[in-house]
Design an enzyme around this catalytic site. Structure first.
Site, PDB file in Angstrom:
ATOM      1  N   TRP A 299       0.857  -1.182   0.000  1.00 24.71           N
ATOM      2  CA  TRP A 299       0.000   0.000   0.000  1.00 24.71           C
ATOM      3  C   TRP A 299       0.899   1.241   0.000  1.00 24.71           C
ATOM      4  O   TRP A 299       1.794   1.339   0.858  1.00 24.71           O
ATOM      5  CB  TRP A 299      -0.877  -0.033   1.261  1.00 24.71           C
ATOM      6  CG  TRP A 299      -1.892   1.049   1.361  1.00 24.71           C
ATOM      7  CD1 TRP A 299      -2.764   1.465   0.397  1.00 24.71           C
ATOM      8  CD2 TRP A 299      -2.172   1.848   2.526  1.00 24.71           C
ATOM      9  NE1 TRP A 299      -3.564   2.463   0.882  1.00 24.71           N
ATOM     10  CE2 TRP A 299      -3.217   2.720   2.181  1.00 24.71           C
ATOM     11  CE3 TRP A 299      -1.629   1.907   3.812  1.00 24.71           C
ATOM     12  CZ2 TRP A 299      -3.747   3.645   3.081  1.00 24.71           C
ATOM     13  CZ3 TRP A 299      -2.156   2.822   4.708  1.00 24.71           C
ATOM     14  CH2 TRP A 299      -3.199   3.677   4.348  1.00 24.71           C
TER      15      TRP A 299
ATOM     16  N   ASP B 231      -0.456  -5.740   9.306  1.00 19.24           N
ATOM     17  CA  ASP B 231      -1.474  -4.731   9.011  1.00 19.24           C
ATOM     18  C   ASP B 231      -2.693  -5.490   8.491  1.00 19.24           C
ATOM     19  O   ASP B 231      -2.620  -6.130   7.439  1.00 19.24           O
ATOM     20  CB  ASP B 231      -0.923  -3.765   7.952  1.00 19.24           C
ATOM     21  CG  ASP B 231      -1.934  -2.706   7.534  1.00 19.24           C
ATOM     22  OD1 ASP B 231      -3.036  -2.650   8.127  1.00 19.24           O
ATOM     23  OD2 ASP B 231      -1.627  -1.938   6.600  1.00 19.24           O
TER      24      ASP B 231
ATOM     25  N   ALA C 243      -6.511  -4.955   7.436  1.00 17.00           N
ATOM     26  CA  ALA C 243      -7.517  -3.924   7.164  1.00 17.00           C
ATOM     27  C   ALA C 243      -8.754  -4.491   6.464  1.00 17.00           C
ATOM     28  O   ALA C 243      -9.713  -3.751   6.222  1.00 17.00           O
ATOM     29  CB  ALA C 243      -6.905  -2.821   6.308  1.00 17.00           C
TER      30      ALA C 243
ATOM     31  N   LYS D 245     -13.323  -0.969   6.644  1.00 15.55           N
ATOM     32  CA  LYS D 245     -13.928  -1.753   5.561  1.00 15.55           C
ATOM     33  C   LYS D 245     -14.920  -2.769   6.097  1.00 15.55           C
ATOM     34  O   LYS D 245     -16.046  -2.857   5.620  1.00 15.55           O
ATOM     35  CB  LYS D 245     -12.854  -2.473   4.747  1.00 15.55           C
ATOM     36  CG  LYS D 245     -11.527  -1.765   4.643  1.00 15.55           C
ATOM     37  CD  LYS D 245     -11.474  -0.715   3.586  1.00 15.55           C
ATOM     38  CE  LYS D 245     -10.404   0.267   3.816  1.00 15.55           C
ATOM     39  NZ  LYS D 245      -9.403   0.747   3.110  1.00 15.55           N
TER      40      LYS D 245
HETATM   41  C1  LMR Z   1      -7.017   1.953  -0.620  1.00 12.99           C
HETATM   42  O1  LMR Z   1      -5.952   1.325  -0.648  1.00 12.99           O
HETATM   43  O2  LMR Z   1      -7.613   2.325  -1.651  1.00 12.99           O
HETATM   44  C2  LMR Z   1      -7.657   2.244   0.710  1.00 12.99           C
HETATM   45  O3  LMR Z   1      -6.903   1.714   1.740  1.00 12.99           O
HETATM   46  C3  LMR Z   1      -7.973   3.669   0.878  1.00 12.99           C
HETATM   47  C4  LMR Z   1      -6.775   4.540   1.088  1.00 12.99           C
HETATM   48  O4  LMR Z   1      -6.789   5.309   2.044  1.00 12.99           O
HETATM   49  O5  LMR Z   1      -5.819   4.488   0.297  1.00 12.99           O
END
Ligand code: LMR
Length: 394
Positions: A127, A208, A210, A243
């Protein structure tokens, strides 16, 4: 003073949200930011959340401060949800945080205070906010291979090879389930092998999580994190309720630190509370309270679990439809990975140029690395996406 500031790099995911908003075409398709959408394109408020909010409206008598680490009832409920009984409660320090991002930030600040020299290992890819926060905190990072661009599955050999260079005290960030951005996940045998390697090297896992409940089910998605929790003396966890409870804007997350003994746990608990105080004093409570009510009320919990399961199965069905449609149009099985991936995202393997063409020519918005939000699809947009992918040469 302010004229000394430099422009900050734009967050690619949030930038894409804006580009989508600005596109006047009514045929446009948003597969960008990771927000769940139902078949009509809406992000619904879950039934149990609405019911808990009504109850709270009737019962809540004060908006005075909670504790610095949030409500202890929330900590207990979330530790139960994520860790089950993998580790004794008196070894877990925890604090409510503003969303999962707040929890990630807290984990990394804790690591920095405890061991300023620690290197934090990130999967390639990960991410984008992970490296961004680490950079902001001025911490050392290293990368391990995770995704095989050819097979669009986990590159487990590469991962283990790279983690072979771990030093004692290094921290390894692992996605608990539903890897973002790829959708490719470790199986339980692989989790156990990663655990063996980290233990051999004296490294500390940081999970992590989520998207618990979006992949293979609430319990199944926590199997990896629980396996580690049962084996490591020390471990860090950042969990998000954005989520799986659909409460994105309520900013509801939790940081957990597993300590080797109760005395270390108590010191860690004090440090988490201290960090909250330095950063924002008290964590937000509304979302955390709703989550606590739901997890502690059998009827609300059953309804929440049922709706979460509908969401999960809906996304699996969309994956299967997309894989089938691509198979039908291309006459090949090379898109079978879409049905194998789990969670909200899949990385489709399009080049940045193809991603741009998909956006400009077809009005299909996905992140530049070809990550799509599966929940952004529906039965009408799947054939459009499949045809467009082949049109741009994916
Ligand atoms: C994403 O990866 O799209 C989500 O976790 C939202 C974000 O804050 O980036």
């Amino acid at each position: 003073m302010l004229n000394h500031l430099h422009e900050q790099p734009k967050d690619k995911i949030l930038q894409l949200m804006q580009l989508y908003k600005d596109d006047p075409r009514d045929t446009k398709i948003d597969l960008g930011v990771g927000v769940y959408k139902d078949a009509s394109g809406k992000t619904p408020i879950m039934r149990a959340i609405k019911a808990a909010e009504k109850q709270l409206w009737n019962e809540e008598t004060t908006k005075s401060y909670t504790g610095l680490a949030g409500d202890p009832g929330y900590q207990d409920a979330m530790i139960g949800l994520v860790l089950g009984d993998a580790v004794p409660r008196d070894r877990v320090a925890a604090a409510a945080t503003p969303g999962g991002t707040g929890a990630i930030h807290m984990v990394l600040e804790t690591v920095k205070m405890a061991n300023p020299d620690a290197t934090v290992w990130l999967s390639t890819p990960t991410w984008p906010n992970h490296p961004s926060i680490l950079k902001h905190l001025g911490m050392k990072t290293a990368a391990y291979r995770y995704f095989d661009e050819a097979t669009l599955a986990v590159d487990f050999t590469g991962m283990m090879e790279d983690l072979g260079a771990l030093k004692s005290g290094d921290v390894v960030l692992l996605h608990g389930c539903c890897h973002n951005p790829t959708g490719a996940n470790l199986n339980l045998t692989e989790w156990a092998q990663v655990a063996d390697l980290l233990q051999e090297k004296g490294a500390i896992p940081f999970v992590d999580i989520a998207y618990q409940g979006f992949g293979d089910g609430l319990e199944q998605d926590a199997a990896g994190v629980r396996l580690l929790a049962g084996r490591f003396d020390e471990m860090m966890i950042a969990a998000s309720c954005s989520k799986n409870f659909g409460i994105y804007r309520e900013r509801t997350g939790i940081v957990m630190a597993i300590a080797p003994d109760t005395a270390t746990r108590d010191i860690t608990q004090g440090n988490l509370a201290h960090l909250n105080r330095q950063n924002f004093s008290f964590p937000p409570d509304h979302g955390a309270r709703l989550v606590t009510m739901i997890l502690n009320d059998p009827a609300l919990k059953a309804d929440w679990m049922a709706e979460l399961e509908e969401v999960r199965l809906g996304m699996l069905a969309l994956r299967q439809q997309l894989a089938d449609e691509l198979q039908r149009l291309s006459g090949s099985d090379r898109f079978g990975f879409v049905a194998q991936h789990r969670g909200m995202f899949s990385r489709l393997g399009a080049t940045p140029e193809q991603v741009l063409e998909l956006r400009e020519k077809h009005g299909i918005y996905m992140v530049g690395d070809s990550r799509v939000n599966i929940a952004g699809l529906n039965k009408d947009s799947i054939p459009i996406l499949a045809a467009a992918l082949l049109d741009v040469g994916v």
